[in-house]
Write a protein that holds these residues in place. Structure first.
Motif, PDB file in Angstrom:
ATOM      1  N   CYS A  61       0.582  -0.971   0.146  1.00 19.82           N
ATOM      2  CA  CYS A  61       0.272  -0.326   0.585  1.00 19.82           C
ATOM      3  C   CYS A  61       1.222   0.911   0.135  1.00 19.82           C
ATOM      4  O   CYS A  61       1.976   1.081   0.790  1.00 19.82           O
ATOM      5  CB  CYS A  61      -1.075   0.021   1.339  1.00 19.82           C
ATOM      6  SG  CYS A  61      -1.978  -1.290   0.737  1.00 19.82           S
ATOM      7  N   ASP A  63       0.162   3.875   1.931  1.00 11.13           N
ATOM      8  CA  ASP A  63       0.572   4.551   2.465  1.00 11.13           C
ATOM      9  C   ASP A  63      -0.068   3.960   3.607  1.00 11.13           C
ATOM     10  O   ASP A  63      -1.373   3.545   3.161  1.00 11.13           O
ATOM     11  CB  ASP A  63       0.353   6.424   2.470  1.00 11.13           C
ATOM     12  CG  ASP A  63      -1.687   6.857   1.696  1.00 11.13           C
ATOM     13  OD1 ASP A  63      -1.814   6.213   2.243  1.00 11.13           O
ATOM     14  OD2 ASP A  63      -1.071   7.537   1.078  1.00 11.13           O
ATOM     15  N   ILE A  64      -0.265   4.431   4.740  1.00 17.92           N
ATOM     16  CA  ILE A  64      -1.296   4.182   6.097  1.00 17.92           C
ATOM     17  C   ILE A  64      -2.477   4.074   6.061  1.00 17.92           C
ATOM     18  O   ILE A  64      -3.156   3.155   6.177  1.00 17.92           O
ATOM     19  CB  ILE A  64      -0.975   4.911   7.315  1.00 17.92           C
ATOM     20  CG1 ILE A  64       0.731   4.411   7.859  1.00 17.92           C
ATOM     21  CG2 ILE A  64      -2.001   4.164   8.662  1.00 17.92           C
ATOM     22  CD1 ILE A  64       0.794   2.776   7.275  1.00 17.92           C
ATOM     23  N   LYS A  94      -3.735   2.738  11.886  1.00 24.79           N
ATOM     24  CA  LYS A  94      -3.514   4.441  12.267  1.00 24.79           C
ATOM     25  C   LYS A  94      -2.676   5.162  12.522  1.00 24.79           C
ATOM     26  O   LYS A  94      -2.037   6.004  12.157  1.00 24.79           O
ATOM     27  CB  LYS A  94      -4.990   5.298  12.766  1.00 24.79           C
ATOM     28  CG  LYS A  94      -6.161   4.479  11.665  1.00 24.79           C
ATOM     29  CD  LYS A  94      -7.048   5.631  11.741  1.00 24.79           C
ATOM     30  CE  LYS A  94      -8.295   5.659  10.964  1.00 24.79           C
ATOM     31  NZ  LYS A  94      -9.599   5.911  11.463  1.00 24.79           N
ATOM     32  N   LYS A  95      -1.604   4.881  13.867  1.00 24.73           N
ATOM     33  CA  LYS A  95      -1.038   5.606  14.638  1.00 24.73           C
ATOM     34  C   LYS A  95       0.705   5.170  14.527  1.00 24.73           C
ATOM     35  O   LYS A  95       1.497   5.515  14.707  1.00 24.73           O
ATOM     36  CB  LYS A  95      -0.814   4.962  16.441  1.00 24.73           C
ATOM     37  CG  LYS A  95      -2.287   5.695  17.027  1.00 24.73           C
ATOM     38  CD  LYS A  95      -1.713   5.189  17.927  1.00 24.73           C
ATOM     39  CE  LYS A  95      -3.316   6.123  19.049  1.00 24.73           C
ATOM     40  NZ  LYS A  95      -3.655   5.636  19.949  1.00 24.73           N
ATOM     41  N   ILE A  96       0.591   3.942  12.922  1.00 26.85           N
ATOM     42  CA  ILE A  96       2.173   3.737  12.296  1.00 26.85           C
ATOM     43  C   ILE A  96       2.308   5.186  11.158  1.00 26.85           C
ATOM     44  O   ILE A  96       1.576   5.371  10.918  1.00 26.85           O
ATOM     45  CB  ILE A  96       2.065   2.720  11.781  1.00 26.85           C
ATOM     46  CG1 ILE A  96       1.141   0.864  12.321  1.00 26.85           C
ATOM     47  CG2 ILE A  96       3.174   1.964  10.668  1.00 26.85           C
ATOM     48  CD1 ILE A  96       0.512  -0.167  11.772  1.00 26.85           C
ATOM     49  N   PRO A  97       3.610   5.314  11.908  1.00 26.88           N
ATOM     50  CA  PRO A  97       4.248   6.420  10.845  1.00 26.88           C
ATOM     51  C   PRO A  97       3.928   6.388   9.650  1.00 26.88           C
ATOM     52  O   PRO A  97       4.130   7.483   9.262  1.00 26.88           O
ATOM     53  CB  PRO A  97       6.072   7.107  12.037  1.00 26.88           C
ATOM     54  CG  PRO A  97       5.602   6.111  13.105  1.00 26.88           C
ATOM     55  CD  PRO A  97       4.715   4.987  12.729  1.00 26.88           C
ATOM     56  N   SER A  98       4.484   5.406   9.327  1.00 29.09           N
ATOM     57  CA  SER A  98       5.045   4.958   7.629  1.00 29.09           C
ATOM     58  C   SER A  98       5.177   3.666   7.434  1.00 29.09           C
ATOM     59  O   SER A  98       5.104   2.990   8.068  1.00 29.09           O
ATOM     60  CB  SER A  98       5.293   5.986   7.065  1.00 29.09           C
ATOM     61  OG  SER A  98       7.192   5.221   7.560  1.00 29.09           O
ATOM     62  N   MET A  99       4.548   3.394   6.685  1.00 27.70           N
ATOM     63  CA  MET A  99       4.413   2.300   5.895  1.00 27.70           C
ATOM     64  C   MET A  99       5.741   1.564   6.290  1.00 27.70           C
ATOM     65  O   MET A  99       6.793   0.208   6.160  1.00 27.70           O
ATOM     66  CB  MET A  99       4.320   2.578   4.384  1.00 27.70           C
ATOM     67  CG  MET A  99       3.011   2.149   3.618  1.00 27.70           C
ATOM     68  SD  MET A  99       1.262   1.084   4.598  1.00 27.70           S
ATOM     69  CE  MET A  99       2.249  -0.550   3.848  1.00 27.70           C
ATOM     70  N   GLN A 100       7.145   2.869   5.735  1.00 30.57           N
ATOM     71  CA  GLN A 100       8.563   1.813   5.663  1.00 30.57           C
ATOM     72  C   GLN A 100       8.914   1.481   7.485  1.00 30.57           C
ATOM     73  O   GLN A 100       9.498   0.810   7.970  1.00 30.57           O
ATOM     74  CB  GLN A 100       9.367   2.930   5.709  1.00 30.57           C
ATOM     75  CG  GLN A 100       9.168   3.312   4.306  1.00 30.57           C
ATOM     76  CD  GLN A 100       8.351   3.921   3.657  1.00 30.57           C
ATOM     77  OE1 GLN A 100       7.390   4.825   3.550  1.00 30.57           O
ATOM     78  NE2 GLN A 100       7.498   3.762   2.285  1.00 30.57           N
ATOM     79  N   GLU A 101       8.075   1.914   8.464  1.00 21.13           N
ATOM     80  CA  GLU A 101       7.982   1.028  10.038  1.00 21.13           C
ATOM     81  C   GLU A 101       7.812  -0.150   9.689  1.00 21.13           C
ATOM     82  O   GLU A 101       7.881  -1.061  10.963  1.00 21.13           O
ATOM     83  CB  GLU A 101       7.531   1.923  11.018  1.00 21.13           C
ATOM     84  CG  GLU A 101       8.214   3.487  10.828  1.00 21.13           C
ATOM     85  CD  GLU A 101       9.053   3.503  10.800  1.00 21.13           C
ATOM     86  OE1 GLU A 101       9.857   3.074  11.685  1.00 21.13           O
ATOM     87  OE2 GLU A 101       9.860   4.660  10.274  1.00 21.13           O
TER      88      GLU A 101
END
Length: 335
Positions: A61, A63-64, A94-101
């Motif tokens: 995806c 983005d989050i 929703k609180k995950i900063p970005s998909m990279q995390e």
């Protein structure tokens, strides 16, 4: 409606469990579970759980927000979405900063026909290695009488390689089941303890305890020591055991419903780093007297200590734990 595929319940006594896990690079694991039964009778249970989920598609995806939308659109009961914005799991995503995390996403569908027969499919996408794998355990039975319960459809399942088809290095790691004396460990998860109980020291290399790991010694497990690097306790992992005291390491970000009904549990210590205590985490621990909580705890469910009448919370002055204790009328002592 999602298309019912070859993975369906198949008798009036069968049940279906859908598990979804998003593992972050910091070690935190977000988990979601939905249960499908012929006759649901509690929260999180449905007449039928239908899921069209690909961990690879979820991981890709942009983005989050897109991830949240795909999740909400992918799981349903009779055409109605199960996951909504009010769901606690969605709120955490929703609180995950970005998909990279995100480090890894896995989807599991499990059919239980009777206590002796279970069929499971596990699809995992490792974002770090860009490896898409699947595992299939047990024997699938033919459908009988169109019974309900649920189904999992993975649209790109043909892209997922079984463990024995992966390159040798990955296969050695992914398929490893270690017998460490009285401990059966798979993928770093303690899946079964075969000892007699007492105070059990979990061996190095284990970072997670499964929900049924101690089923063979519930009445004899009196103590537990976690190894360095430990991160996850699954729901009901210690439910009904004879633990008298437990210290949970800081790598465990969330304490789930794992200690409910531990009637002999007297003392609970959460180390700095633990952030959340979930609903019924220590419910009906009637002997509980002392609970020590760190400043890192920022969320405690209202029912976390349901049925515990006489305990005192010990925590730093001014912490969230102190505020929680005062709001709920629990005795409090500042550390």
């Amino acid at each position: 409606m999602k298309i019912r595929t070859d993975f369906v319940t198949n008798s009036s006594s069968s049940s279906f469990t859908l598990n979804l896990m998003i593992e972050l690079k910091d070690g935190k694991k977000l988990r979601y579970e939905a249960l499908g039964y012929e006759e649901p009778f509690g929260p999180g249970e449905y007449a039928e759980v239908s899921a069209m989920l690909s961990p690879k598609e979820l991981a890709e995806c942009p983005d989050i927000a897109a991830l949240v939308d795909k999740l909400k659109d992918s799981i349903e009961c009779y055409g109605e979405p199960i996951l909504t914005d009010d769901d606690k799991f969605i709120q955490k995503v929703k609180k995950i900063p970005s998909m990279q995390e995100i480090a890894k996403i896995s989807v599991t569908g499990t059919e239980v026909y009777d206590p002796e027969n279970e069929y499971a499919q596990v699809y995992t996408y490792d974002c770090m290695k860009q490896a898409y794998t699947c595992e299939i355990d047990g024997e699938q039975w033919g459908a009988i009488n169109g019974a309900s319960g649920g189904n999992l459809y993975v649209p790109d399942r043909k892209l997922a390689k079984e463990a024995n088809e992966m390159d040798e290095a990955l296969a050695c790691e992914a398929d490893k089941v270690q017998e460490k004396g009285k401990f059966v460990v798979k993928y770093g998860v303690l899946v079964r303890y075969t000892g007699e109980g007492g105070h059990v020291i979990i061996p190095d290399g284990v970072d997670e305890i499964g929900s049924t790991a101690f089923d063979d010694c519930l009445e004899n497990l009196t103590g537990i020591t976690f190894p360095e690097g430990f991160t996850t306790i699954q729901e009901r992992a210690f439910e009904g055991t004879a633990l008298t005291s437990v210290t949970i390491p800081g790598g465990v970000k969330e304490v789930p419903n794992a200690f409910e009904g531990c009637m002999d549990l007297i003392e609970v210590i959460l180390s700095e780093g633990v952030e959340e205590i979930a609903c019924d985490a220590f419910a009906d621990c009637e002997s509980l007297r002392d609970v020590t909580l760190p400043a890192s705890v920022t969320e405690i469910d209202d029912c976390a200590f349901y049925g515990c009448p006489l305990f005192t919370i010990h925590a730093p002055a001014g912490s969230y734990a102190e505020q929680f204790a005062k709001e709920k009328g629990y005795p409090f002592e500042a550390l």
